[in-house]
Motif scaffolding. Structure first.
Motif, short mmCIF file in Angstrom:
data_model
loop_
_atom_site.label_atom_id
_atom_site.label_comp_id
_atom_site.label_asym_id
_atom_site.label_seq_id
_atom_site.Cartn_x
_atom_site.Cartn_y
_atom_site.Cartn_z
N GLY A 16 0.81 -1.21 0.00
CA GLY A 16 0.00 0.00 0.00
C GLY A 16 0.85 1.26 0.00
N ASP A 17 1.85 1.29 0.87
CA ASP A 17 2.74 2.46 0.91
C ASP A 17 3.50 2.62 -0.40
OD1 ASP A 17 2.00 3.11 3.48
OD2 ASP A 17 3.66 2.02 4.42
N THR A 18 3.91 1.52 -0.98
CA THR A 18 4.67 1.56 -2.23
C THR A 18 3.85 2.18 -3.35
OG1 THR A 18 5.91 -0.42 -1.60
CG2 THR A 18 5.92 0.16 -3.92
N LEU A 19 2.55 1.83 -3.40
CA LEU A 19 1.69 2.29 -4.49
C LEU A 19 0.85 3.51 -4.12
CD1 LEU A 19 0.34 -1.16 -5.79
CD2 LEU A 19 2.27 0.19 -6.67
N GLY A 20 0.97 3.97 -2.88
CA GLY A 20 0.14 5.09 -2.43
C GLY A 20 -1.32 4.71 -2.26
N LEU A 21 -1.57 3.46 -1.85
CA LEU A 21 -2.91 2.91 -1.69
C LEU A 21 -3.07 2.37 -0.28
CD1 LEU A 21 -3.12 0.94 -5.08
CD2 LEU A 21 -4.22 3.13 -4.55
N PRO A 22 -4.28 1.93 0.10
CA PRO A 22 -4.45 1.32 1.43
C PRO A 22 -3.57 0.07 1.57
CG PRO A 22 -6.58 1.85 0.48
CD PRO A 22 -5.57 2.04 -0.60
N ALA A 23 -3.24 -0.27 2.80
CA ALA A 23 -2.41 -1.44 3.06
C ALA A 23 -3.18 -2.72 2.74
CB ALA A 23 -1.97 -1.46 4.52
N VAL A 24 -2.48 -3.75 2.31
CA VAL A 24 -3.08 -5.06 2.11
C VAL A 24 -3.59 -5.57 3.45
CG1 VAL A 24 -2.66 -7.47 1.48
CG2 VAL A 24 -1.60 -5.62 0.16
N ILE A 25 -4.80 -6.10 3.45
CA ILE A 25 -5.37 -6.69 4.66
C ILE A 25 -5.34 -8.20 4.53
CG2 ILE A 25 -7.42 -6.88 6.13
CD1 ILE A 25 -8.31 -4.13 5.05
N ASP A 26 -4.62 -8.83 5.43
CA ASP A 26 -4.63 -10.29 5.53
C ASP A 26 -4.38 -10.62 6.99
OD1 ASP A 26 -4.65 -12.98 5.24
OD2 ASP A 26 -2.85 -13.12 4.01
N TYR A 27 -5.42 -10.44 7.78
CA TYR A 27 -5.22 -10.48 9.23
C TYR A 27 -4.68 -11.83 9.69
CZ TYR A 27 -5.70 -9.63 14.14
OH TYR A 27 -5.40 -9.48 15.46
N GLY A 83 -8.81 1.28 -4.49
CA GLY A 83 -7.45 1.05 -4.02
C GLY A 83 -7.31 -0.22 -3.20
N GLN A 84 -8.26 -0.46 -2.28
CA GLN A 84 -8.18 -1.65 -1.44
C GLN A 84 -8.30 -2.92 -2.28
OE1 GLN A 84 -7.92 -1.52 2.33
NE2 GLN A 84 -7.02 -3.40 1.54
N LEU A 85 -9.23 -2.92 -3.23
CA LEU A 85 -9.40 -4.08 -4.09
C LEU A 85 -8.14 -4.33 -4.91
CD1 LEU A 85 -11.21 -6.32 -5.22
CD2 LEU A 85 -12.08 -4.67 -6.89
N SER A 86 -7.50 -3.27 -5.35
CA SER A 86 -6.30 -3.41 -6.18
C SER A 86 -5.18 -4.11 -5.43
CB SER A 86 -5.83 -2.04 -6.66
OG SER A 86 -6.82 -1.40 -7.44
N VAL A 87 -4.90 -3.66 -4.22
CA VAL A 87 -3.80 -4.27 -3.48
C VAL A 87 -4.14 -5.69 -3.04
CG1 VAL A 87 -2.80 -2.08 -2.75
CG2 VAL A 87 -4.52 -3.18 -1.29
N GLN A 88 -5.42 -5.93 -2.73
CA GLN A 88 -5.82 -7.29 -2.37
C GLN A 88 -5.60 -8.25 -3.53
OE1 GLN A 88 -6.26 -6.16 1.15
NE2 GLN A 88 -7.21 -8.17 0.94
#
Length: 406
Positions: A152-163, A347-352
């Protein structure tokens, strides 16, 4: 760390460890009676081998110092001698043990795809090498400071969520299972309905143990957060799983005319898989919807092996890979504050999606190459005549059930 958090960490570790015997029960009931020992031993073999490897070097590999490192140095603290003598050893070593239980069950999950036809020794070779080349590095990517954690930080998007492991555990294992199913080929006489579960109560027991242990699986890491989100995680783990049973049984009733106990057990597992990455980031209502969707789609997905021609014996692909993708991508739409329909954007869907597909592709390729190499060297699959006779006595010299005649 306070004593309550330490106590929960120990409890959660025991719960997750108990899941691997639960998986053995679940898988064991699904195979034929003459393969139940072999099936259960594959889980116990993974427990033993991966547990040792994690202590020796796996934990070292599961954390990195920089975003683009592949994995940690396996020899940086071989057998954890330095960690065990540090000032914070008491709590650090509990974290090591907790992480070990995840590594163990991830490897054990794969075995369901090659039930009834795999050599035990070859399976252990695969389990050890796959854990080293795939699980340990992927754990570093997702949780240990690696590229997925920082995507997320790399792409300027929300962080990947994988709890708790949608990518690292279920997509990872499901992709490897697909690769091994292809490498080992179809069982003799492979067709729909070829083998009925030999012990439905054993499968239900296994699913129940898995559900019980999953509260530690999903909420266990909360000992690092002073148990801040435990209530939401526990409720979502309950609700999504219950809803997934309903989703699976509805599809089964409409498709086959009868809701089955095996379907209920499989639906529960599908729901558990789907809620794993999202348990701390969904409101309860959205968790229920996720469960319904995961149960229903997985009930349909398990039929793909017959249409596509790969023999995934116990539906690891249809349940773990498919529900893992569903749970991971679902966050892109409904994650609290960042989902497309809950205050966020794409953004969230993209990083996921990037994380999910990257792990799936990497795991599949490595598992396929490794499985192929084992098959062409020491052999991975038993002889056809041994498969037909039942491999328990051939591989282990034991029978699951001994009927005495008077």
């Amino acid at each position: 760390m306070d004593t309550g958090s330490i106590a929960w960490a120990i409890t959660a570790t025991a719960l997750v460890l108990f899941m691997t015997p639960g998986l053995a029960f679940f898988y064991g009931g699904l195979v034929k009676a003459k393969s139940v020992v072999s099936m259960m031993m594959m889980s116990f073999g993974a427990l033993a081998l991966v547990g040792v490897l994690w202590v020796l070097y796996g934990y070292n590999m599961s954390a990195v110092g920089g975003t683009w490192e592949f994995a940690g140095n396996p020899f940086s603290d071989f057998a954890l001698s330095s960690l065990a003598t540090g000032e914070t050893a008491n709590t650090d070593l509990i974290g090591v043990a907790f992480g070990a239980t995840f590594a163990i069950i991830t490897v054990a999950l794969i075995s369901g795809a090659i039930a009834d036809r795999a050599k035990f020794g070859s399976w252990l070779v695969f389990a050890g090498v796959w854990a080293t080349l795939v699980y340990f590095p992927v754990a570093a990517w997702v949780w240990g400071g690696g590229w997925i954690l920082n995507l997320g930080d790399t792409l300027g998007l929300p962080a990947v969520i994988d709890y708790a492991g949608g990518t690292a555990v279920h997509i990872n294992a499901g992709a490897a299972a697909l690769a091994l199913a292809i490498v080992l080929g179809k069982r003799v006489g492979f067709q729909k309905g070829m083998d009925k579960p030999h012990n439905v109560p054993l499968t239900l027991l296994g699913a129940s143990v898995l559900w019980f242990g999953w509260f530690g699986f999903n909420a266990g890491a909360e000992f690092l957060n002073e148990l801040a989100n435990t209530g939401l995680i526990v409720l979502n783990t309950l609700g999504a799983t219950a809803a997934a049973i309903i989703g699976w049984l509805i599809v089964e009733k409409l498709k086959d005319g009868k809701p089955t106990a095996v379907g209920a057990a499989s639906g529960a597992v599908a729901g558990l898989v789907a809620i794993t990455p999202s348990c701390a980031n969904l409101e309860p209502g959205w968790a229920l919807l996720l469960g319904i969707i995961a149960g229903a789609i997985s009930a349909l997905a398990v039929e793909l092996k017959f249409k596509l021609g790969f023999d995934d014996s116990l539906d690891v692909v249809g349940i773990h890979l498919v529900a893992g993708f569903i749970g991971t991508l679902y966050l892109g739409f409904f994650a609290i504050d960042t989902g497309l329909f809950t205050g966020g954007d794409l953004g969230q869907l993209s990083v996921q999606a990037i994380a999910a597909f990257a792990v799936a592709i990497y795991s599949f390729v490595i598992a396929f190459v490794l499985g192929f190499a084992i098959e062409k060297t020491i052999g991975f699959r038993v002889k056809n005549e041994d498969e037909i006779a039942g491999i328990d006595t051939v591989v282990h010299g034991e029978e699951g059930y001994k009927l005495e005649t008077v």
